[in-house]
Design an enzyme around this catalytic site. Sequence first.
Site, PDB file in Angstrom:
ATOM      1  CB  ALA A 168      -0.936  -0.011   1.195  1.00  0.00           C
TER       2      ALA A 168
ATOM      3  CB  THR B  61      -0.545   5.419  -3.100  1.00  0.00           C
ATOM      4  OG1 THR B  61       0.219   5.342  -4.309  1.00  0.00           O
ATOM      5  CG2 THR B  61      -1.345   6.709  -3.118  1.00  0.00           C
ATOM      6  CG  ASP B  62      -3.453   3.350   1.036  1.00  0.00           C
ATOM      7  OD1 ASP B  62      -4.505   3.944   1.280  1.00  0.00           O
ATOM      8  OD2 ASP B  62      -3.354   2.486   0.149  1.00  0.00           O
ATOM      9  CE1 TYR B  63       1.819   1.861   6.585  1.00  0.00           C
ATOM     10  CE2 TYR B  63       1.118   0.659   4.642  1.00  0.00           C
ATOM     11  CZ  TYR B  63       1.240   0.748   6.015  1.00  0.00           C
ATOM     12  OH  TYR B  63       0.753  -0.262   6.813  1.00  0.00           O
TER      13      TYR B  63
ATOM     14  CB  ALA C  20       0.155   7.786   6.278  1.00  0.00           C
TER      15      ALA C  20
END
Length: 404
Positions: A168, A170-172, A175
């Site tokens: 993940a 792009t999620d991290y 964040a």
Amino acid sequence: MNPPAAGPLADLKVIEICSTIAGPACARLFADFGAEVIKIEPAQGDGIRQMGKHVGDVSLYAATILRGKQSIALDLKSPEGLAIAKELIKGADILVENNRPGVMERLGLGYDVLSADNPGLVMVRISGYGQDGPYADRPGYGAICEAVGGVRHMTGDPDRPPARVALATTDYLTAVYAAFGAMMCIHERNRSGRGQVIDAALYETAFSQMEPYVPAFQQLGFVPRRVGPNLPTMAPNSLYPTADGQWILIAANSNIIYERLVRLMAQPELLTDPRFATIRARGQADNMKAIDVIIGAWTSKYQSLELERMLVEQSIPAARIYSIADIYADPHFAARHMLVDVPHPALGQVKQAGIVPKLSRTPGAIRHTGPDIGADTERILRGLGMDDARIEALKRSGAIPVEK
């Protein structure tokens, strides 16, 4: 584990109303560095608790991404649950949410409402496409937003469909952008006394990695394509086969490092060949292919561990392709405390990824593993001044779940 010292964010209180990855990862960063983080989740729990590997009913993913946080289970669609959430947010410095735009407003938790009671509130809003614009209402996970942001078009081999990174990413990265935005707002609040909203969009995080190609398209009409394991316009920088059937990544980007590699290969003619004599020449597509073939023929003569040692001894950036098993066996990860044993009430110890980044004077710490759903509900409510009778009434109304 020894009780950790107060982290650099120990004076901050954070409320998390998030699900899956980007929002919880952002709030986990705050928790790692000492902030008090209270996660509000429904009675059935955040969906992250159903993701990844499990040992029995224990979610290993939740144990790490929810670490250092407290959990209160609330029904935000009930008047009582909503009132409790507002009371918690009223005393908070930061609110992190990653719902689709409009959800918080429909719940009565829009920034205009919340900031009226807490003018200093910093609200982190993470979504697929941002809080406005024609795509704002679209559902968007990280992988989808990588497609829109141009990253998926660049990922994989040129003769195959666009690939995905099996993480993940792009999620991290979102964040981290979101947490950085929150820290900027907290810093500015010291001057103005006022909070503000961080609008972090997954597709913009993905697109930010396309930085070098934005002016290249405008000025030259250049559309980048997938190049597999290579680094576009830079060679040699690729995966090369080894005698034991493994792969090694060599990044000889600069002329100095390229010269070291050529000397190690004992092929001095590669320094004067006009196809390879300069960084720009080596970055041409046909020349890149040619030099990779030559280097691959050389690496194929050596075992991966031996080859890695040879390259590193000559100060040439290189590494075998690590699996998670390799990481567990690697002394550098251990020395840098990147594999940490965290006590777990059901599993004894759970190995987790360590703290990033390292701070010299006020380092972060893993205070405890991720809590069960609503594990801290009653203690948090008592902290708001509620007695047993009030808590029992909330259970009967369904605002908080009844313990099984």
